[in-house]
Structures are given as C-alpha cells and as structure tokens.
Scaffold this motif. Structure first.
Motif, PDB file in Angstrom:
ATOM      1  N   THR A   1       0.893  -1.201   0.086  1.00 25.78           N
ATOM      2  CA  THR A   1       0.104  -0.034  -0.068  1.00 25.78           C
ATOM      3  C   THR A   1       0.852   1.268  -0.028  1.00 25.78           C
TER       4      THR A   1
ATOM      5  N   LEU B   1      -6.421   2.594   4.747  1.00 26.20           N
ATOM      6  CA  LEU B   1      -6.974   1.920   3.383  1.00 26.20           C
ATOM      7  C   LEU B   1      -6.941   0.468   3.561  1.00 26.20           C
TER       8      LEU B   1
ATOM      9  N   CYS C   1      -9.931  -0.490   5.955  1.00 19.83           N
ATOM     10  CA  CYS C   1     -11.157  -0.255   5.181  1.00 19.83           C
ATOM     11  C   CYS C   1     -11.360  -1.683   4.316  1.00 19.83           C
TER      12      CYS C   1
ATOM     13  N   LEU D   1      -3.762   9.730  -2.184  1.00 24.55           N
ATOM     14  CA  LEU D   1      -4.725   9.059  -2.408  1.00 24.55           C
ATOM     15  C   LEU D   1      -5.170   8.684  -3.552  1.00 24.55           C
TER      16      LEU D   1
ATOM     17  N   HIS E   1      -3.703   5.446  -5.179  1.00 22.92           N
ATOM     18  CA  HIS E   1      -4.030   4.170  -4.674  1.00 22.92           C
ATOM     19  C   HIS E   1      -5.123   3.571  -5.586  1.00 22.92           C
TER      20      HIS E   1
ATOM     21  N   VAL F   1      -9.028   3.619  -4.245  1.00 24.64           N
ATOM     22  CA  VAL F   1      -9.668   4.960  -3.906  1.00 24.64           C
ATOM     23  C   VAL F   1     -10.719   5.258  -5.139  1.00 24.64           C
TER      24      VAL F   1
ATOM     25  N   VAL G   1     -13.952   3.867  -0.748  1.00 21.23           N
ATOM     26  CA  VAL G   1     -12.910   3.047  -1.090  1.00 21.23           C
ATOM     27  C   VAL G   1     -13.678   1.633  -1.575  1.00 21.23           C
TER      28      VAL G   1
END
Length: 167
Positions: free
Chosen positions: A46, A109, A112, A139, A142, A145, A165
């Motif tokens: 990540t 993240l 989530c 963000l 990623h 997202v 997300v």
C-alpha cells in the motif's frame, strides 16, 4: 579433536543426566508468523502507491479538493459533497509528520479493505496546509480509492476529506 572428546568423557564420567519435565517451551504458531508477514507485506504494498513526486490533475475549483476515478459515476462526487455517505472509519492526522501520515493512511486503506468499509474520513486539520495538500495527491495514486471530496461541515468541513474505497 579426538583428544578433546576423550578429555570431555573423562570429566563427565559418572554424572547423572537431569530429567527436564517441568518447563515446556511455548511454541509459536506458524499461522501467527505468516499472518504478521502477510500484514507487513500488504502495508508495504500500500505504501508503494504513495509517491511524493506524483502531481495528479486534481479538481480544486472553488477551493474544494475532489477526485473521481476514471469510469466511476459522476454522481458520487455530488453524494460525497452533500454528505450522503457516512464515514465508518475516522483518521486524525493532526501533529503527524509526512512519513507518519503516509503510514497511517496506508493502515486506514487496509482497514477499510479488511473490514468492508466503503467510506472513511481523514482529518487533515489546517496547520501549515502541508498534509491537506499532500493527502489527496497520495490518495489518487491508490487503486482502491474511487473518489474523494472535501468533507461537508458535519464531517469536518475544510479540515477533512471523505474518501470512497472499493471493497
């Protein structure tokens, strides 16, 4: 070598071995170690997405930061702006350095994804605006997202960002 072995035998002749039956060494479960390694790998993966050099084309009209991933319904941004999504996870980044914030963002993240949460709130605060400007840039890099928008007043207003997300 043989000489040393014979010397050892002569010195230990007649010694009675001690029976060890009172303490059992705890065994580490293999699954525990594997899950820890997997979690660390996921966190590193990540973090890999968050480059400080990347400059995305963020829609920052009227002072509000917003982003919509390609292929998503444009209505999502309007729903985020109105507060139709209620964040289930909150992350407060007040007082953190950029590196600490990056780690916390990666952890959010992953949380989530693990907990099936599709909306989260990130409190950037005002301060020097360093994190407020950098967080959206991280963000959008990623792949999980879907969208982000400055939070409505009830979820933090200008000092927070709501994200959607993919779960």
């Amino acid at each position: 070598m043989q000489e040393e072995f014979e010397l050892f035998r002569a010195e230990t002749k007649g010694i009675k071995p001690i029976k060890q039956d009172t303490v059992v060494a705890p065994r580490q479960k293999c699954g525990q170690k594997k899950s820890y390694l997997r979690d660390m790998r996921e966190k590193e993966d990540t973090l890999f997405y968050f480059s400080d050099e990347y400059e995305p084309l963020l829609n920052e009209n009227d002072g509000m930061v917003k982003y919509l991933r390609e292929g998503e319904d444009s209505h999502l941004l309007k729903q985020l702006r109105r507060g139709d999504f209620s964040p289930e996870l909150f992350l407060d980044l007040h007082g953190l350095t950029r590196e600490q914030a990056k780690m916390e963002l990666a952890a959010l993240l992953l949380a989530c994804e693990d907990e099936g949460v599709d909306c989260a709130s990130i409190m950037t605060g005002y301060g020097t605006f360093t994190l407020k400007k950098q967080i959206p840039r991280w963000l959008v890099q990623h792949p999980k997202v879907r969208a982000l928008h400055q939070a409505p007043k009830e979820w933090g207003g200008e000092a927070a960002i709501l994200i959607l997300v993919e779960v």
